[in-house]
Motif scaffolding. Structure first.
Motif, PDB file in Angstrom:
ATOM      1  N   VAL A 177       2.214  -7.939   4.555  1.00  0.00           N
ATOM      2  CA  VAL A 177       1.548  -6.962   4.189  1.00  0.00           C
ATOM      3  C   VAL A 177       2.597  -5.924   4.708  1.00  0.00           C
ATOM      4  N   ASP A 178       2.431  -4.572   3.665  1.00  0.00           N
ATOM      5  CA  ASP A 178       3.436  -3.686   3.411  1.00  0.00           C
ATOM      6  C   ASP A 178       2.709  -2.222   3.276  1.00  0.00           C
ATOM      7  N   PHE A 179       2.866  -1.514   4.670  1.00  0.00           N
ATOM      8  CA  PHE A 179       1.820  -0.189   3.905  1.00  0.00           C
ATOM      9  C   PHE A 179       2.626   1.082   4.948  1.00  0.00           C
ATOM     10  N   THR A 180       2.284   2.323   4.083  1.00  0.00           N
ATOM     11  CA  THR A 180       2.595   3.201   4.805  1.00  0.00           C
ATOM     12  C   THR A 180       1.465   4.233   4.501  1.00  0.00           C
ATOM     13  N   GLY A 181       1.675   4.955   5.744  1.00  0.00           N
ATOM     14  CA  GLY A 181      -0.086   5.695   5.737  1.00  0.00           C
ATOM     15  C   GLY A 181      -0.309   6.187   7.015  1.00  0.00           C
ATOM     16  N   SER A 182      -1.312   6.834   6.794  1.00  0.00           N
ATOM     17  CA  SER A 182      -1.563   7.666   8.727  1.00  0.00           C
ATOM     18  C   SER A 182      -2.204   6.566   9.810  1.00  0.00           C
ATOM     19  N   ARG A 214      -5.440   9.339  -3.700  1.00  0.00           N
ATOM     20  CA  ARG A 214      -4.996  10.420  -4.582  1.00  0.00           C
ATOM     21  C   ARG A 214      -3.789  10.960  -5.388  1.00  0.00           C
ATOM     22  N   ALA A 215      -3.235   9.958  -5.256  1.00  0.00           N
ATOM     23  CA  ALA A 215      -1.936   9.581  -6.678  1.00  0.00           C
ATOM     24  C   ALA A 215      -1.714   7.533  -6.784  1.00  0.00           C
ATOM     25  N   PRO A 216      -3.192   7.511  -7.894  1.00  0.00           N
ATOM     26  CA  PRO A 216      -2.536   6.338  -8.175  1.00  0.00           C
ATOM     27  C   PRO A 216      -2.171   6.169  -9.275  1.00  0.00           C
ATOM     28  N   ILE A 217      -1.134   6.866  -9.913  1.00  0.00           N
ATOM     29  CA  ILE A 217      -0.256   6.857 -11.493  1.00  0.00           C
ATOM     30  C   ILE A 217       0.999   7.231 -10.675  1.00  0.00           C
ATOM     31  N   ALA A 218       1.742   8.170  -9.992  1.00  0.00           N
ATOM     32  CA  ALA A 218       2.803   8.314  -9.514  1.00  0.00           C
ATOM     33  C   ALA A 218       3.270   7.573  -8.138  1.00  0.00           C
ATOM     34  N   ALA A 219       1.973   6.864  -7.301  1.00  0.00           N
ATOM     35  CA  ALA A 219       2.746   5.938  -6.862  1.00  0.00           C
ATOM     36  C   ALA A 219       2.373   4.592  -7.164  1.00  0.00           C
ATOM     37  N   ILE A 237       4.543  15.265   4.985  1.00  0.00           N
ATOM     38  CA  ILE A 237       5.855  14.883   5.153  1.00  0.00           C
ATOM     39  C   ILE A 237       4.909  13.714   6.674  1.00  0.00           C
ATOM     40  N   CYS A 238       5.545  12.134   6.539  1.00  0.00           N
ATOM     41  CA  CYS A 238       5.447  12.054   7.879  1.00  0.00           C
ATOM     42  C   CYS A 238       6.430  12.212   8.360  1.00  0.00           C
ATOM     43  N   MET A 239       7.165  12.531   8.027  1.00  0.00           N
ATOM     44  CA  MET A 239       8.797  13.351   9.110  1.00  0.00           C
ATOM     45  C   MET A 239       8.299  15.211   9.158  1.00  0.00           C
ATOM     46  N   SER A 240       7.905  15.498   8.622  1.00  0.00           N
ATOM     47  CA  SER A 240       7.875  17.020   9.322  1.00  0.00           C
ATOM     48  C   SER A 240       7.392  17.664  10.711  1.00  0.00           C
ATOM     49  N   GLY A 241       7.917  18.508  10.462  1.00  0.00           N
ATOM     50  CA  GLY A 241       7.858  18.846  12.682  1.00  0.00           C
ATOM     51  C   GLY A 241       7.253  20.200  12.517  1.00  0.00           C
ATOM     52  N   ASP A 242       5.969  19.128  13.069  1.00  0.00           N
ATOM     53  CA  ASP A 242       5.247  19.787  13.460  1.00  0.00           C
ATOM     54  C   ASP A 242       4.986  20.310  15.061  1.00  0.00           C
ATOM     55  N   ARG A 243       6.124  20.595  15.683  1.00  0.00           N
ATOM     56  CA  ARG A 243       6.688  21.208  16.778  1.00  0.00           C
ATOM     57  C   ARG A 243       7.861  22.110  16.804  1.00  0.00           C
ATOM     58  N   LEU A 244       8.842  23.118  17.307  1.00  0.00           N
ATOM     59  CA  LEU A 244       9.616  23.439  17.346  1.00  0.00           C
ATOM     60  C   LEU A 244       9.930  24.056  19.204  1.00  0.00           C
ATOM     61  N   PHE A 258       0.635  -1.298  -0.055  1.00  0.00           N
ATOM     62  CA  PHE A 258      -0.240  -0.259  -0.170  1.00  0.00           C
ATOM     63  C   PHE A 258       1.173   1.046  -0.219  1.00  0.00           C
ATOM     64  N   ALA A 259       0.303   2.082  -1.463  1.00  0.00           N
ATOM     65  CA  ALA A 259       1.507   3.192  -1.131  1.00  0.00           C
ATOM     66  C   ALA A 259       0.644   4.270  -0.989  1.00  0.00           C
ATOM     67  N   PRO A 260       0.896   5.427  -0.454  1.00  0.00           N
ATOM     68  CA  PRO A 260       0.321   6.546  -0.096  1.00  0.00           C
ATOM     69  C   PRO A 260       1.010   7.658  -1.317  1.00  0.00           C
ATOM     70  N   TRP A 261       0.323   9.161  -0.861  1.00  0.00           N
ATOM     71  CA  TRP A 261       0.078  10.326  -2.051  1.00  0.00           C
ATOM     72  C   TRP A 261       1.375  11.184  -1.614  1.00  0.00           C
ATOM     73  N   ASN A 262       1.788  11.438  -0.864  1.00  0.00           N
ATOM     74  CA  ASN A 262       2.372  12.678  -0.120  1.00  0.00           C
ATOM     75  C   ASN A 262       3.409  12.200  -0.571  1.00  0.00           C
ATOM     76  N   ALA A 263       4.092  11.414  -1.317  1.00  0.00           N
ATOM     77  CA  ALA A 263       5.642  11.587  -1.993  1.00  0.00           C
ATOM     78  C   ALA A 263       5.866  10.065  -2.389  1.00  0.00           C
ATOM     79  N   PRO A 264       4.834  10.378  -3.137  1.00  0.00           N
ATOM     80  CA  PRO A 264       4.679   8.641  -4.117  1.00  0.00           C
ATOM     81  C   PRO A 264       5.580   8.634  -5.272  1.00  0.00           C
ATOM     82  N   LEU A 265       6.759   9.011  -5.860  1.00  0.00           N
ATOM     83  CA  LEU A 265       7.702   7.868  -6.325  1.00  0.00           C
ATOM     84  C   LEU A 265       8.364   7.389  -5.348  1.00  0.00           C
TER      85      LEU A 265
END
Length: 486
Positions: free
Chosen positions: A227-232, A178-183, A286-293, A147-154
């Motif tokens: 099963v291989d999943f990346t997502g929420s 959200r990214a059936p082609i790119a991902a 991005i799953c790694m984005s800095g939400d908190r500084l 299962f591949a997500p849309w946010n970093a599709p390649l």
């Protein structure tokens, strides 16, 4: 011109058995970018049929022949960077720098997979019996559901399939709606053109309303072995539960609530640069984005002033414009969700240092807040948008407590000029990844990538990815005939 794409099953492009299709929208313009096949359960079964049939030959193919496919695919992907950038801009709203980063890293993931094909696998074991030989041998599992997500599709579309394929498995991939082609389909195109045999990688696309049924059907098929999943995190909980119900191993790389910690000895110019990238790259999606500084009291006022000013100046809008930093979120609904999180925090007493307000279509302004407390949803929710919170601390103990005050544990950045100090703090952070004197967003194809707590389990990258999608068998060879007591 609207792009049309079918399912990829057994090397052929075929419509859904029902004839249904679904629209793939451009998040910036709202226009239909593509129409793709909308698979049903019967199509999932067809895809697993093809993967199951292709498995014996692919697993038996000489390692050097398999490796050649990945190396060729990496070069092809590099050569198609302009095509990929245009695709990502239309399908996910990605800016060009983000698209080019996706191409470069995805190509290197393929090269790392190529290295994994011929890396040593297994061990020679000590044996209890004289003259006997024990072997621990790693072997492919069979069919893997990816299962591949849309946010970093390649990046994540390639990562979803590269290690399973390199380990000798075949794959049925279900890319994000959200990214059936790119991902999914574009990744498969590159691998097919590189010589991947028919049926080794199959792609099923689906309508959003069918996603749960498609996922359950795929995981439940007895021929699917992992099963291989990346997502929420919420979706990952469901995927993990389905996999557990059928006693299938899963690798889950889920959401993050990541901190960037600015220690008292940080170079502030560098800290502002690093935090700006870590928070706002790909509009924070991005799953790694800095939400908190989290910033030391002694430098907090100056850092916050500079950082808010930098955020306010970031160019926003059309992802096709070369200067755009903050493009659209993946949909207008996503932008409204982020705006609602900000509005809720402000209504409860948080302060907007820059940004805020209503999004323009799917474009949400870069936003920095302070005064966010534990009672506000924004304190714990993964934003997945161009929003961050600045908080302060007086000592390491407080910084660590703030960073760990989340159910997630994916990544963390620590900005410091003292690596020894940074390492001491890093060892106390509950996350799968920590970057010292860097921000939270970093990914290298040979490194173990994954989180702890609600950020998932299992690891991608290098030998860890191969091990995640292979099985260890114990084989013994007796050096002489055994004697038995009866």
């Amino acid at each position: 011109m609207v792009v049309t794409r079918a399912l990829l099953i057994g090397g052929g492009e075929v419509p859904a058995a029902s004839g249904r299709t679904t629209e793939d929208l451009d998040p910036y313009t709202g226009e239909v970018y593509a129409i793709v096949a909308a698979a049903g359960p019967e199509d999932v079964t067809r895809a697993v049929d093809a993967a199951h049939a292709a498995f014996p030959a692919w697993a038996a193919l000489a390692p050097f022949a398999r490796r050649a496919v990945f190396l060729e695919a990496a070069d092809l992907l590099d050569a198609r960077s302009e095509e990929a950038a245009a695709l990502m801009a239309r399908e996910t709203g990605a800016t060009r720098p983000w698209a080019y980063f996706n191409v470069g890293l995805a190509a290197n993931i393929l090269r790392e997979a190529a290295a994994g094909v011929t890396a040593p696998r297994g061990e020679v074991l000590s044996a209890q019996e004289e003259g006997a030989l024990g072997l621990a041998v790693r072997e492919p599992l069979g069919v893997v559901a990816a299962f591949a997500p849309w946010n970093a599709p390649l990046i994540l579309g390639v990562r979803a399939v590269a290690a399973p394929l390199a380990a000798g498995n075949t794959v049925v991939a279900k890319p994000s709606e959200r990214a059936p082609i790119a991902a999914g389909l574009f990744v498969a195109d590159v691998l097919r053109d590189a010589g991947l045999p028919d049926g080794v990688l199959n792609v099923v696309t689906n309508a959003l309303e069918d996603s749960a049924e498609i996922a359950e059907t795929l995981i439940a098929d007895h021929r699917v072995r992992a099963v291989d999943f990346t997502g929420s995190t919420p979706t990952g909980r469901l995927i993990g539960a389905h996999a557990a119900r059928h006693l299938k191993p899963a690798v889950l790389e889920l959401g993050g609530k990541n901190s960037v910690i600015v220690l008292d000895d940080a170079d502030l110019d560098y800290a502002v640069d690093a935090a700006t990238f870590g928070v706002f790259m790909n509009a924070g999606q991005i799953c790694m984005s800095g939400d908190r500084l989290l910033v030391h009291d002694s430098v907090a006022e100056e850092f916050t002033r500079r950082f808010a000013a930098r955020a306010a100046a970031l160019p926003t809008g059309d992802p096709g414009h070369p200067d755009t930093v903050i493009g659209p979120l993946v949909s207008e609904d996503a932008a409204r969700r982020v705006a609602a999180l900000v509005a809720d925090a402000v209504a409860a007493g948080a302060t907007v240092l820059t940004g805020g307000g209503n999004p323009r279509g799917a474009v949400h302004p870069p936003t920095v807040l302070s005064g966010v407390t534990r009672e506000m949803e924004l304190h714990y929710a993964e934003v997945f948008g161009p929003v961050c919170v600045v908080d302060t601390f007086a000592d390491d103990e407080t910084a660590v407590a703030l960073a760990n005050d989340t159910e997630n544990g994916l990544t963390c950045g620590i900005i410091t000029e003292n690596a020894t100090h940074g390492l001491a703090v890093a060892r106390r952070i509950h996350s799968g990844i920590v970057h010292i004197n860097n921000q939270s967003v970093a990914d290298e194809p040979h490194a173990p990538f994954g989180g702890v707590k609600a950020s998932g389990y299992g690891r991608f990258g290098g030998r860890w990815g191969i091990e995640s999608f292979s099985n260890t068998r114990w084989i013994t060879i007796a050096g002489r005939q055994a004697r038995y007591p009866f």
